[in-house]
Motif scaffolding. Structure first.
Motif, PDB file in Angstrom:
ATOM      1  N   ASP A  68      60.533  59.106  64.363  1.00 14.84           N
ATOM      2  CA  ASP A  68      62.014  59.018  64.513  1.00 14.84           C
ATOM      3  C   ASP A  68      62.434  58.225  63.099  1.00 14.84           C
ATOM      4  O   ASP A  68      62.798  56.992  63.385  1.00 14.84           O
ATOM      5  CB  ASP A  68      62.231  58.199  65.727  1.00 14.84           C
ATOM      6  CG  ASP A  68      63.867  58.271  65.852  1.00 14.84           C
ATOM      7  OD1 ASP A  68      64.626  58.962  65.133  1.00 14.84           O
ATOM      8  OD2 ASP A  68      64.385  57.665  66.923  1.00 14.84           O
ATOM      9  N   PHE A  69      62.442  58.815  62.369  1.00 13.51           N
ATOM     10  CA  PHE A  69      62.908  58.264  60.864  1.00 13.51           C
ATOM     11  C   PHE A  69      64.262  57.524  60.934  1.00 13.51           C
ATOM     12  O   PHE A  69      64.377  56.351  60.567  1.00 13.51           O
ATOM     13  CB  PHE A  69      62.877  59.382  59.713  1.00 13.51           C
ATOM     14  CG  PHE A  69      63.031  58.863  58.287  1.00 13.51           C
ATOM     15  CD1 PHE A  69      61.846  57.958  57.493  1.00 13.51           C
ATOM     16  CD2 PHE A  69      64.377  58.641  57.635  1.00 13.51           C
ATOM     17  CE1 PHE A  69      61.980  57.506  56.400  1.00 13.51           C
ATOM     18  CE2 PHE A  69      64.521  58.000  56.506  1.00 13.51           C
ATOM     19  CZ  PHE A  69      63.458  57.431  55.775  1.00 13.51           C
ATOM     20  N   PHE A  70      65.478  58.363  61.320  1.00 13.09           N
ATOM     21  CA  PHE A  70      66.552  57.837  61.146  1.00 13.09           C
ATOM     22  C   PHE A  70      66.855  56.914  62.414  1.00 13.09           C
ATOM     23  O   PHE A  70      67.647  55.909  62.168  1.00 13.09           O
ATOM     24  CB  PHE A  70      67.794  58.901  61.412  1.00 13.09           C
ATOM     25  CG  PHE A  70      67.848  59.951  60.321  1.00 13.09           C
ATOM     26  CD1 PHE A  70      68.377  59.221  59.016  1.00 13.09           C
ATOM     27  CD2 PHE A  70      67.076  61.077  60.391  1.00 13.09           C
ATOM     28  CE1 PHE A  70      68.381  60.348  58.007  1.00 13.09           C
ATOM     29  CE2 PHE A  70      66.932  61.985  59.162  1.00 13.09           C
ATOM     30  CZ  PHE A  70      67.780  61.457  57.927  1.00 13.09           C
ATOM     31  N   GLY A  71      66.217  56.905  63.531  1.00 16.60           N
ATOM     32  CA  GLY A  71      66.329  55.956  64.493  1.00 16.60           C
ATOM     33  C   GLY A  71      65.783  54.650  63.956  1.00 16.60           C
ATOM     34  O   GLY A  71      66.535  53.411  64.348  1.00 16.60           O
ATOM     35  N   SER A  72      64.640  54.704  63.483  1.00 18.00           N
ATOM     36  CA  SER A  72      63.885  53.443  63.040  1.00 18.00           C
ATOM     37  C   SER A  72      64.860  52.865  61.642  1.00 18.00           C
ATOM     38  O   SER A  72      64.722  51.657  61.443  1.00 18.00           O
ATOM     39  CB  SER A  72      62.539  53.719  62.749  1.00 18.00           C
ATOM     40  OG  SER A  72      62.416  54.816  61.615  1.00 18.00           O
ATOM     41  N   MET A  73      65.337  53.732  60.902  1.00 18.21           N
ATOM     42  CA  MET A  73      66.216  53.248  59.633  1.00 18.21           C
ATOM     43  C   MET A  73      67.301  52.679  60.237  1.00 18.21           C
ATOM     44  O   MET A  73      67.845  51.460  59.437  1.00 18.21           O
ATOM     45  CB  MET A  73      66.414  54.411  58.791  1.00 18.21           C
ATOM     46  CG  MET A  73      67.674  53.960  57.829  1.00 18.21           C
ATOM     47  SD  MET A  73      67.978  55.412  56.694  1.00 18.21           S
ATOM     48  CE  MET A  73      66.347  55.340  55.504  1.00 18.21           C
ATOM     49  N   LEU A  74      67.868  52.951  61.343  1.00 24.75           N
ATOM     50  CA  LEU A  74      69.038  52.438  61.953  1.00 24.75           C
ATOM     51  C   LEU A  74      68.802  51.145  62.567  1.00 24.75           C
ATOM     52  O   LEU A  74      69.519  50.107  62.269  1.00 24.75           O
ATOM     53  CB  LEU A  74      69.819  53.070  62.991  1.00 24.75           C
ATOM     54  CG  LEU A  74      71.012  52.548  63.845  1.00 24.75           C
ATOM     55  CD1 LEU A  74      72.095  52.385  62.937  1.00 24.75           C
ATOM     56  CD2 LEU A  74      71.334  53.521  65.037  1.00 24.75           C
ATOM     57  N   VAL A 246      53.613  60.602  53.586  1.00 23.57           N
ATOM     58  CA  VAL A 246      53.608  58.958  53.633  1.00 23.57           C
ATOM     59  C   VAL A 246      54.596  58.577  52.437  1.00 23.57           C
ATOM     60  O   VAL A 246      55.304  57.700  52.509  1.00 23.57           O
ATOM     61  CB  VAL A 246      52.336  58.374  53.573  1.00 23.57           C
ATOM     62  CG1 VAL A 246      52.625  56.810  53.266  1.00 23.57           C
ATOM     63  CG2 VAL A 246      51.390  58.476  54.731  1.00 23.57           C
ATOM     64  N   MET A 247      54.249  59.204  51.196  1.00 23.63           N
ATOM     65  CA  MET A 247      54.904  58.707  49.951  1.00 23.63           C
ATOM     66  C   MET A 247      56.572  59.323  50.203  1.00 23.63           C
ATOM     67  O   MET A 247      57.604  58.417  49.877  1.00 23.63           O
ATOM     68  CB  MET A 247      54.456  59.241  48.653  1.00 23.63           C
ATOM     69  CG  MET A 247      53.255  58.564  48.371  1.00 23.63           C
ATOM     70  SD  MET A 247      53.404  56.650  48.394  1.00 23.63           S
ATOM     71  CE  MET A 247      54.609  56.494  47.162  1.00 23.63           C
ATOM     72  N   ALA A 248      56.692  60.262  50.523  1.00 20.62           N
ATOM     73  CA  ALA A 248      58.078  60.812  50.868  1.00 20.62           C
ATOM     74  C   ALA A 248      59.025  59.822  51.803  1.00 20.62           C
ATOM     75  O   ALA A 248      59.985  59.583  51.545  1.00 20.62           O
ATOM     76  CB  ALA A 248      58.112  62.258  51.812  1.00 20.62           C
ATOM     77  N   GLY A 249      58.307  59.222  52.851  1.00 16.73           N
ATOM     78  CA  GLY A 249      58.836  58.283  53.834  1.00 16.73           C
ATOM     79  C   GLY A 249      59.144  56.887  52.930  1.00 16.73           C
ATOM     80  O   GLY A 249      60.076  56.487  53.083  1.00 16.73           O
ATOM     81  N   ALA A 250      58.299  56.661  52.185  1.00 15.06           N
ATOM     82  CA  ALA A 250      58.414  55.247  51.107  1.00 15.06           C
ATOM     83  C   ALA A 250      59.434  55.674  50.188  1.00 15.06           C
ATOM     84  O   ALA A 250      60.246  54.723  50.181  1.00 15.06           O
ATOM     85  CB  ALA A 250      57.069  54.971  50.757  1.00 15.06           C
ATOM     86  N   LEU A 251      59.638  56.807  49.980  1.00 16.81           N
ATOM     87  CA  LEU A 251      60.693  57.036  48.985  1.00 16.81           C
ATOM     88  C   LEU A 251      62.012  56.958  49.482  1.00 16.81           C
ATOM     89  O   LEU A 251      63.216  56.132  48.750  1.00 16.81           O
ATOM     90  CB  LEU A 251      60.564  58.203  48.024  1.00 16.81           C
ATOM     91  CG  LEU A 251      61.353  58.627  46.990  1.00 16.81           C
ATOM     92  CD1 LEU A 251      61.114  57.765  45.686  1.00 16.81           C
ATOM     93  CD2 LEU A 251      61.161  60.075  46.431  1.00 16.81           C
ATOM     94  N   LEU A 252      62.226  57.637  50.400  1.00 18.35           N
ATOM     95  CA  LEU A 252      63.610  57.597  51.337  1.00 18.35           C
ATOM     96  C   LEU A 252      63.701  56.007  51.930  1.00 18.35           C
ATOM     97  O   LEU A 252      64.931  55.906  51.963  1.00 18.35           O
ATOM     98  CB  LEU A 252      63.344  58.663  52.425  1.00 18.35           C
ATOM     99  CG  LEU A 252      63.279  60.261  52.318  1.00 18.35           C
ATOM    100  CD1 LEU A 252      63.203  60.969  53.642  1.00 18.35           C
ATOM    101  CD2 LEU A 252      64.565  60.397  51.400  1.00 18.35           C
ATOM    102  N   ALA A 253      62.826  55.469  52.319  1.00 14.00           N
ATOM    103  CA  ALA A 253      63.126  53.871  52.588  1.00 14.00           C
ATOM    104  C   ALA A 253      63.566  53.113  51.473  1.00 14.00           C
ATOM    105  O   ALA A 253      64.239  52.008  51.856  1.00 14.00           O
ATOM    106  CB  ALA A 253      61.758  53.335  53.103  1.00 14.00           C
ATOM    107  N   LEU A 254      63.686  53.363  50.229  1.00 13.26           N
ATOM    108  CA  LEU A 254      63.962  52.741  49.112  1.00 13.26           C
ATOM    109  C   LEU A 254      65.319  52.709  48.834  1.00 13.26           C
ATOM    110  O   LEU A 254      66.069  52.057  48.351  1.00 13.26           O
ATOM    111  CB  LEU A 254      63.130  53.121  47.948  1.00 13.26           C
ATOM    112  CG  LEU A 254      61.838  52.519  47.728  1.00 13.26           C
ATOM    113  CD1 LEU A 254      61.226  53.201  46.356  1.00 13.26           C
ATOM    114  CD2 LEU A 254      61.676  51.012  47.678  1.00 13.26           C
ATOM    115  N   ILE A 255      65.985  53.969  49.526  1.00  7.21           N
ATOM    116  CA  ILE A 255      67.408  54.317  49.103  1.00  7.21           C
ATOM    117  C   ILE A 255      68.379  53.429  49.383  1.00  7.21           C
ATOM    118  O   ILE A 255      69.246  52.917  48.757  1.00  7.21           O
ATOM    119  CB  ILE A 255      67.785  55.770  49.822  1.00  7.21           C
ATOM    120  CG1 ILE A 255      67.079  56.864  49.040  1.00  7.21           C
ATOM    121  CG2 ILE A 255      69.243  55.848  49.423  1.00  7.21           C
ATOM    122  CD1 ILE A 255      67.054  58.335  49.671  1.00  7.21           C
TER     123      ILE A 255
END
Length: 278
Positions: A68-74, A246-255
Motif C-alpha cells: 500500500d504505497f500511498f497509504g504508507s507514504m501518507l 524495489v528501486m522504483a519504490g525507492a525512487l518514488l520515495a525520494l520525491i
C-alpha cells in the motif's frame, strides 16, 4: 597579463573540480533512475546498461500490487510533518531560554542535555518501547510522534545559533517596550533565526522520513506502517527479489524529500541573503 592568465587558470581548475563533484553527486540518483526502469535480469547483466530502460511503468505497477504505497507514504508524511513542526517549536523555545536567560541550574541542565545527546539512540529503544506499551500507543503513529517531539541536537543547534544571532541589545530593547516572554520569542527571536530553523526543519523531516528501526519495532499494525518499512517488505527471502520494483519504490520515495528540500532551502538561502544585507 601573467596574473590574468593565472587567475583564469585557477578559475578553470576550480570550475572543473566543482563540475566533477556535481557529476559524482548526481550519478547515484541517475543510477537509481536507470535501475528503476530496468528488470532484475537487465540490472545484473554484463556489461552493465547505463541508460534508462522501458520497464518503469511495469515496475511501478508491481510496486502498487505488493504494498500500500500511498497509504504508507501518507503515514510517513503525517509522522515527518508533525514531528518537524513540534521539534521546531519545542527545540527553539528551549534553546531561546538557554541562550538568552540566566536561571539557577542552567549550566547543569544544559550539561545533562548534552550527555543525553551523546548517548546512542539504540540504548533507549527498550525503555521507550515499554513506556509506549504501558500507554497503549504501540501500533499507532503516536508512538513515533511523541518520543520525537523534541531532541537534544535541535536544542543544542538552536541554542548555538541564537547565542550569536540574537544580540543582547535587541533583548533589552524588547523588554523596555514591555514585551512578555512569548512576545520576545515570537516577534524578536524567531524572525532572526529563520535560517537556523530552516536547516533544523530539513534535517528533522529527512531523519523522520528515512527512519526505519523504531517504526519497525513500534508499528505492529500493518495498516500504520511507514514508507520505509513498507518498502523493506519488497525484499523477498524465499524467492528472487524484483530489484527493478524495489528501486522504483525507492525512487518514488525520494520525491517528497526533494520537494521539502527545494522549498526549505529556498527560504534558507533567502533569509541568509536578507541577513547579509542587514
Amino acid at each position: 597579463m601573467s596574473r590574468t592568465k593565472g587567475a583564469m587558470a585557477r578559475g578553470v581548475s576550480l570550475h572543473t573540480a566543482l563540475i566533477a563533484g556535481v557529476l559524482l553527486s548526481i550519478f547515484p540518483f541517475y543510477l537509481a533512475v536507470v535501475m528503476a526502469t530496468r528488470t532484475s535480469s537487465e540490472i545484473f547483466s554484463y556489461p552493465p546498461k547505463l541508460w534508462p530502460g522501458s520497464h518503469f511503468r511495469e515496475n511501478v505497477g508491481h510496486l502498487f500490487d505488493n504494498v500500500d504505497f500511498f497509504g504508507s507514504m501518507l503515514n510517513s508524511l503525517i509522522v515527518a510533518g508533525t514531528v518537524t513542526v513540534l521539534v521546531l517549536f519545542f527545540d527553539s523555545l528551549a534553546a531561546f531560554v538557554f541562550a538568552k536567560f540566566d536561571f539557577p541550574g542552567r549550566k547543569l541542565l544544559f550539561g545533562l542535555m548534552m550527555g543525553i545527546f551523546m548517548l546512542p539512540a539504540q540504548l533507549s529503544a527498550i525503555p521507550q518501547f515499554v513506556i509506549m506499551a504501558k500507554l497503549g500507543w504501540i501500533g499507532s503513529l503516536t508512538a513515533l510522534i511523541v518520543p520525537a517531539a523534541a531532541n537534544a541536537f535541535g536544542i543544542f543547534w538552536m541554542r548555538q545559533y541564537m547565542t550569536g544571532a540574537i544580540h543582547d541589545e535587541l533583548m533589552d530593547a524588547s523588554r523596555l517596550d514591555g514585551c512578555s516572554f512569548l512576545r520576545q520569542y515570537w516577534h524578536v527571536a524567531l524572525p532572526v533565526v529563520r535560517p537556523g530553523l530552516a536547516f533544523l526543519g530539513i534535517f528533522t523531516f529527512m531523519s523522520q522520513w528515512n527512519d526505519y528501526a523504531w517504526p519497525l519495532i513500534a508499528l505492529t499494525n500493518p495498516d500504520h506502517v511507514t514508507l520505509q518499512v513498507a518498502l523493506s517488505q519488497l525484499n523477498s527471502v524465499h524467492s528472487m527479489t524484483d530489484y527493478g520494483m524495489v528501486m522504483a519504490g525507492a525512487l518514488l520515495a525520494l520525491i517528497p524529500l526533494l520537494i521539502m528540500f527545494i522549498f526549505a532551502a529556498r527560504h534558507f538561502i533567502a533569509d541568509l541573503a536578507k541577513g547579509a544585507i542587514r
